[in-house]
Design an enzyme around this catalytic site. Sequence first.
Site, PDB file in Angstrom:
ATOM      1  N   TYR A 130     -16.825  16.953 -14.407  1.00 20.97           N
ATOM      2  CA  TYR A 130     -17.259  15.559 -14.485  1.00 20.97           C
ATOM      3  C   TYR A 130     -18.314  15.296 -13.392  1.00 20.97           C
ATOM      4  O   TYR A 130     -18.179  15.795 -12.266  1.00 20.97           O
ATOM      5  CB  TYR A 130     -16.029  14.664 -14.298  1.00 20.97           C
ATOM      6  CG  TYR A 130     -16.350  13.202 -14.228  1.00 20.97           C
ATOM      7  CD1 TYR A 130     -16.747  12.503 -15.359  1.00 20.97           C
ATOM      8  CD2 TYR A 130     -16.275  12.511 -13.022  1.00 20.97           C
ATOM      9  CE1 TYR A 130     -17.058  11.159 -15.289  1.00 20.97           C
ATOM     10  CE2 TYR A 130     -16.581  11.164 -12.949  1.00 20.97           C
ATOM     11  CZ  TYR A 130     -16.974  10.494 -14.085  1.00 20.97           C
ATOM     12  OH  TYR A 130     -17.288   9.171 -14.017  1.00 20.97           O
ATOM     13  N   ARG A 146       0.838  -1.208   0.000  1.00 20.50           N
ATOM     14  CA  ARG A 146       0.000   0.000   0.000  1.00 20.50           C
ATOM     15  C   ARG A 146       0.872   1.256   0.000  1.00 20.50           C
ATOM     16  O   ARG A 146       0.561   2.251  -0.635  1.00 20.50           O
ATOM     17  CB  ARG A 146      -0.955   0.012   1.211  1.00 20.50           C
ATOM     18  CG  ARG A 146      -1.679   1.348   1.358  1.00 20.50           C
ATOM     19  CD  ARG A 146      -2.908   1.349   2.274  1.00 20.50           C
ATOM     20  NE  ARG A 146      -2.846   0.425   3.374  1.00 20.50           N
ATOM     21  CZ  ARG A 146      -2.121   0.596   4.489  1.00 20.50           C
ATOM     22  NH1 ARG A 146      -1.404   1.683   4.664  1.00 20.50           N
ATOM     23  NH2 ARG A 146      -2.122  -0.331   5.424  1.00 20.50           N
ATOM     24  N   LYS A 175      -9.397   6.426 -18.773  1.00 18.26           N
ATOM     25  CA  LYS A 175      -9.735   6.909 -20.110  1.00 18.26           C
ATOM     26  C   LYS A 175      -8.507   6.821 -21.029  1.00 18.26           C
ATOM     27  O   LYS A 175      -8.056   5.730 -21.304  1.00 18.26           O
ATOM     28  CB  LYS A 175     -10.301   8.323 -20.013  1.00 18.26           C
ATOM     29  CG  LYS A 175     -11.322   8.517 -18.862  1.00 18.26           C
ATOM     30  CD  LYS A 175     -12.596   7.699 -19.003  1.00 18.26           C
ATOM     31  CE  LYS A 175     -13.438   7.657 -17.727  1.00 18.26           C
ATOM     32  NZ  LYS A 175     -13.716   8.929 -17.089  1.00 18.26           N
ATOM     33  N   ASP A 205      -8.138  19.071 -14.311  1.00 20.74           N
ATOM     34  CA  ASP A 205      -8.473  17.707 -14.713  1.00 20.74           C
ATOM     35  C   ASP A 205      -8.216  17.612 -16.214  1.00 20.74           C
ATOM     36  O   ASP A 205      -8.921  18.214 -17.023  1.00 20.74           O
ATOM     37  CB  ASP A 205      -9.946  17.413 -14.374  1.00 20.74           C
ATOM     38  CG  ASP A 205     -10.336  15.970 -14.698  1.00 20.74           C
ATOM     39  OD1 ASP A 205      -9.694  15.352 -15.580  1.00 20.74           O
ATOM     40  OD2 ASP A 205     -11.302  15.468 -14.083  1.00 20.74           O
TER      41      ASP A 205
HETATM   42  C1  LIG Z   1     -14.066   9.426 -15.792  1.00 22.35           C
HETATM   43  C2  LIG Z   1     -13.657  10.766 -15.314  1.00 22.35           C
HETATM   44  C3  LIG Z   1     -13.334  11.017 -13.960  1.00 22.35           C
HETATM   45  C4  LIG Z   1     -13.487   9.953 -12.887  1.00 22.35           C
HETATM   46  O1  LIG Z   1     -12.593   8.910 -13.072  1.00 22.35           O
HETATM   47  P1  LIG Z   1     -12.878   7.390 -12.621  1.00 22.35           P
HETATM   48  O2  LIG Z   1     -11.607   6.721 -12.991  1.00 22.35           O
HETATM   49  O3  LIG Z   1     -14.077   6.904 -13.367  1.00 22.35           O
HETATM   50  O4  LIG Z   1     -13.135   7.424 -11.134  1.00 22.35           O
HETATM   51  C5  LIG Z   1     -12.915  12.289 -13.611  1.00 22.35           C
HETATM   52  N1  LIG Z   1     -12.813  13.279 -14.532  1.00 22.35           N
HETATM   53  C6  LIG Z   1     -13.131  13.079 -15.825  1.00 22.35           C
HETATM   54  C7  LIG Z   1     -13.015  14.218 -16.790  1.00 22.35           C
HETATM   55  C8  LIG Z   1     -13.556  11.832 -16.268  1.00 22.35           C
HETATM   56  O5  LIG Z   1     -13.880  11.656 -17.560  1.00 22.35           O
END
Ligand SMILES: *Cc1c(COP(=O)(O)O)cnc(C)c1O
Length: 414
Positions: free
Chosen positions: A117, A65, A214, A189
């Site tokens: 998001y 961890r 993603k 982000d």
């Molecule tokens: C999918 C997404 C998140 C969240 O990520 P997870 O891996 O699904 O928890 C945050 N910001 C954006 C822009 C996203 O597309």
Amino acid sequence: MTGQDLPLQNGTVPLVEKRGFGTLAVHAGSPHDPVTGAVIEPISLSTTFAQTSVGSPVGLYEYTRSSNPNRDNFEQAIAALEHAKYALAFSSGSATTAVVLQSLAAGSHVVSVSDVYGGTHRYFTKVAAAHGVHVTFSPCIELNVEELIRPNETKLVWIETPSNPTLGLVDISKIVGVAHRHGILVVVDNTFMSPYVQNPLDHGADIVVHSVTKYINGHSDVLMGVAAFNSDALKERLTFLQNAIGAVPSPFDCWLAHRGLKTLHLRAREATKNATAVAHTLEASEHVISVNYPGIDSHPQRAIAVKQHRDGMGGGMLSFRIKGGQEAAHLFCKYTKIFTLAESLGGVESLCEVPSSMTHAGIPKDQREAAGVFDDLVRMSCGVEDAEDLKADVLQALKLAVLPAVSNGTNGSA
Ligand SMILES: *Cc1c(COP(=O)(O)O)cnc(C)c1O
């Protein structure tokens, strides 16, 4: 490991910055195995690491961890690609957001763009308040960030650019200029653009976060997140929370995401090429009301894309309003044969969805429409298939979806 392998791996910024993105994507954080010479790192599934005497572990690791070889290597690769000194990986993009917010003291205030998001919005409005952190949302943050800042209380400005699903852009350096004058950190982000298209730290941001789920992993088979930054103080605080909260990815997921990352530049270029072709096809169609794509000249903030994105690239995401209202939007996603109807984005396969009925269904209609998320909006994530096939798929689905919807008298294009 030989001496000449080291410059890419020792994490010293000046050496790393001399290499191009593709070279770093393939080699940063990818040492050969010093015992066997294996070119690809083994997956270290062991949760614990032997010590020769109390407090003297054999190598760098004690308990998984806190740190493990696969996570370390992945983090080193991300730091190199985001032009950061440090990166820390988490079990999801959402866990990354949670840890950044939890690093703030009770009583802290955050200013955020409105169309973040959905999961980020949920955390900001329903979880952060429980530990005394309050968030103010702005639909036009470039215009009013200064007046939303509360002296001594505001600690963070949170930006997502491009926004989801309307692909609006925020000028990062403009926000940074205001925030830094007040001693406030800026978080970006960068999930939609990936580090190949946009590097927020180069525009002055303090922390860049990603849903690795993603583009970075890129194969729709890992849930993971990452944060990258330069500050030693942030490194100390966020590393402490990474271990204390324990929302960490498995070594196997780190290994998979690192494998995906090695082709990010190739995938991001193809996805941009495909999205550009699809955007032009949509714009030329009589069945389409409007197209949101930052890679083409009709985008109202195209100048920001040119300034902020590599070669003015638009990335793989776009959205458009279809003639025929919600029914046509639903039918379009049903009739596409290559674009799969599904949430998420950034994988090698193309996806489409209707935000008002799916990813953004939780937002009240008036708020949704104020942000441009109409019932007839379709969001598309272009993968790396052939552009000609994607264009043909879009055209055949438009034809099938719009004619029945319009003849039913449900043309909701108003
Ligand atoms: C999918 C997404 C998140 C969240 O990520 P997870 O891996 O699904 O928890 C945050 N910001 C954006 C822009 C996203 O597309």
